[in-house]
Design an enzyme around this catalytic site. Sequence first.
Site, PDB file in Angstrom:
ATOM      1  N   SER A  98      65.121 -17.155   3.248  1.00  0.00           N
ATOM      2  CA  SER A  98      64.699 -17.385   1.675  1.00  0.00           C
ATOM      3  C   SER A  98      63.330 -17.824   0.905  1.00  0.00           C
ATOM      4  CB  SER A  98      63.469 -18.951   2.530  1.00  0.00           C
ATOM      5  OG  SER A  98      63.354 -19.747   2.004  1.00  0.00           O
ATOM      6  N   ASP A 210      69.479 -22.052   5.059  1.00  0.00           N
ATOM      7  CA  ASP A 210      67.634 -21.301   5.359  1.00  0.00           C
ATOM      8  C   ASP A 210      67.893 -20.577   7.303  1.00  0.00           C
ATOM      9  OD1 ASP A 210      65.071 -20.459   5.544  1.00  0.00           O
ATOM     10  OD2 ASP A 210      64.759 -22.437   3.618  1.00  0.00           O
TER      11      ASP A 210
END
Length: 309
Positions: A98, A210
């Site tokens: 991320s 993510d």
Amino acid sequence: MPLAPEALVTFNFPPLLSRRHALAAAAGTAVAMATGCTISANFDHNDSSAPRFDTTLNRPARVAWVFSSGGPRGFVHIGVIKALEELGLKPDLIVGGSVGALVGALYASGMRAAKLEALALDLGLLEIGRWALLGEGKFDGAPIAEQVATHIGYQNIEKLPIRFAAVAAEKLSRKPVIFNAGNAGLAVQASSAIEGMFTPVRIRGTQYIDADLVVPLPVRLARALGAAKVLAVDASAHEDRAPSGAQRFREGDLRKRALTIPDARAADVSLQPDFGYYVNATKEFRLRCINAGYEQTIAKAQVLRALHS
């Protein structure tokens, strides 16, 4: 194909309404008003430059830096890098998820800490994402890929000066995956596609999101890539210091901590900079995170020098 070590495979969590979602929503609303729709999230990236896991690049690395997910809290990674630069320390491998993938990719390309800090402090909401009119009210993270590609000179991951890997997750299986080759910007976009807020990134027929709900601090994945020693930077909240009124976030905080503990224990040195509990997207908060990362790293200078010796 991506790497999915058996020991880290399946965490089937439902999406949580978190501070990361709220901040993404604020950014996306601003973007929607300003830019509108520009791209279909259903596009399948299946060309030869699409992100992938290349086993031929999997080789021993003396020291790896691992940067966690964490949304705006991830600005601590820049402060850590700033301090490590001052100490004259360098990694052989960077692994990030991320926001950790975003910062890690830029640094692996040769960008210095001063430039990273300038970019972070100048960042505007319109650069965080743009609205994708898919009937589901989600954000399109393509600008993330575009910004990364622009700043690193459109290099593929395997061409970066410092070996780098971005961690994402297969949307359906929740398997963590590693991208260590191919389009760096697209790999970072996939790694940053917060489930429920950003549209998944489709690569060779598979949707990626993510990995925060699966492996927010990918230390063991760094070990799988050959890291002998690992410095881990954890940008998650200090849940033990949550103030009154933060109970609505507590379930998510505890779930996140349960995921980070095994990886933090697998690191040789683990940092968790103290930036306070609540997060926002203001310049003041970004600077506070950067300073927190810098200060804790400098405080650990002796230990970190030994790690890199």
